[in-house]
Design an enzyme around this catalytic site. Sequence first.
Site, PDB file in Angstrom:
ATOM      1  N   GLY A  38      69.058  74.507  70.825  1.00 33.96           N
ATOM      2  CA  GLY A  38      67.948  73.958  71.601  1.00 33.96           C
ATOM      3  C   GLY A  38      68.485  73.199  72.800  1.00 33.96           C
ATOM      4  O   GLY A  38      69.682  72.912  72.894  1.00 33.96           O
ATOM      5  N   LEU A  39      67.570  72.857  73.688  1.00 33.94           N
ATOM      6  CA  LEU A  39      67.946  72.129  74.900  1.00 33.94           C
ATOM      7  C   LEU A  39      68.568  70.784  74.549  1.00 33.94           C
ATOM      8  O   LEU A  39      68.319  70.244  73.463  1.00 33.94           O
ATOM      9  CB  LEU A  39      66.692  71.885  75.758  1.00 33.94           C
ATOM     10  CG  LEU A  39      66.011  73.115  76.354  1.00 33.94           C
ATOM     11  CD1 LEU A  39      64.710  72.689  77.046  1.00 33.94           C
ATOM     12  CD2 LEU A  39      66.931  73.831  77.336  1.00 33.94           C
ATOM     13  N   SER A  40      69.353  70.251  75.456  1.00 39.37           N
ATOM     14  CA  SER A  40      69.868  68.892  75.286  1.00 39.37           C
ATOM     15  C   SER A  40      68.679  67.950  75.116  1.00 39.37           C
ATOM     16  O   SER A  40      67.659  68.096  75.792  1.00 39.37           O
ATOM     17  CB  SER A  40      70.678  68.506  76.530  1.00 39.37           C
ATOM     18  OG  SER A  40      71.173  67.206  76.394  1.00 39.37           O
ATOM     19  N   GLY A  43      66.640  67.210  70.063  1.00 41.80           N
ATOM     20  CA  GLY A  43      66.662  66.512  68.772  1.00 41.80           C
ATOM     21  C   GLY A  43      67.630  67.091  67.755  1.00 41.80           C
ATOM     22  O   GLY A  43      67.589  66.727  66.574  1.00 41.80           O
ATOM     23  N   LYS A  44      68.531  67.934  68.193  1.00 39.74           N
ATOM     24  CA  LYS A  44      69.460  68.607  67.258  1.00 39.74           C
ATOM     25  C   LYS A  44      70.294  67.601  66.454  1.00 39.74           C
ATOM     26  O   LYS A  44      70.333  67.665  65.222  1.00 39.74           O
ATOM     27  CB  LYS A  44      70.389  69.570  68.021  1.00 39.74           C
ATOM     28  CG  LYS A  44      69.655  70.681  68.745  1.00 39.74           C
ATOM     29  CD  LYS A  44      70.603  71.586  69.516  1.00 39.74           C
ATOM     30  CE  LYS A  44      71.358  70.909  70.625  1.00 39.74           C
ATOM     31  NZ  LYS A  44      70.524  70.309  71.702  1.00 39.74           N
ATOM     32  N   SER A 112      74.060  76.036  72.350  1.00 40.13           N
ATOM     33  CA  SER A 112      74.260  77.493  72.226  1.00 40.13           C
ATOM     34  C   SER A 112      73.185  78.284  72.986  1.00 40.13           C
ATOM     35  O   SER A 112      72.331  78.925  72.379  1.00 40.13           O
ATOM     36  CB  SER A 112      74.355  77.933  70.764  1.00 40.13           C
ATOM     37  OG  SER A 112      73.579  77.191  69.880  1.00 40.13           O
TER      38      SER A 112
END
Length: 204
Positions: A38-40, A43-44, A112
């Site tokens: 996911g985008l920066s 919330g990863k 990624s």
Amino acid sequence: MSYFAQGPQQNLHAFTFSHVRAEQSLMKQKPLVIWMTGLSASGKSTIADALDLALRAQGRFTCIIDGDSVRTGLCRDLGFTDSDRDENIRRVAEVAGLMVAAGLIVIVALISPSSASRHYARSIIGNEHFVEVHVDAPLAIVEQRDPKGLYKKARSGLLKNFTGIDSNYDTPLFPEVHVQTHLFSVEQSVEIILGWMASAADPA
Ligand code: ADP
């Protein structure tokens, strides 16, 4: 035993070690890579941390591989061009694959951005041990969050090749799990992932 057909590795013959299955059955869990893309600021890392705590509370054996951490160590020689990003992902996938072979549940938190490299990671790890989780939020929201000030830098031109601004993000088309962090709390996102694991990836 596997053989590499060409290149400098042609004389290497990987030994097939016998401990792997035994460790997996000792841990009583299905080894898995939970690959969060996911985008920066989507919330990863935040969800990875909460998921890790929840899994440990269940007695699972886990490990987190976080994008920012690997870039200060294992991948510190790499930049953010497309080819360096692909190499970053390849290394993380190889390490995650080793951890899966040792029986762990591995949580990867990595932007990624290219679907091809995520597909490649899946092929390294093996489809039956790979779960793609799209940690999703609109660009306007992640830009508003901007916990590290990176979007601001990218918008002002101080930071090049930033995903979502001047570098592409391929939205996952068929992720196993999709969490929308502008709609769900961290706890709800963790529940969604645990729910998927309970239904599809329970210990053998
Ligand atoms: P990433 O690892 O994707 O770059 P981080 O987890 O480092 O993202 O940062 C996400 C930021 O968004 C954190 O400051 C977090 O507190 C905030 N946030 C707000 N709402 C949510 C949510 N529902 N899920 C995850 N993070 C959220």
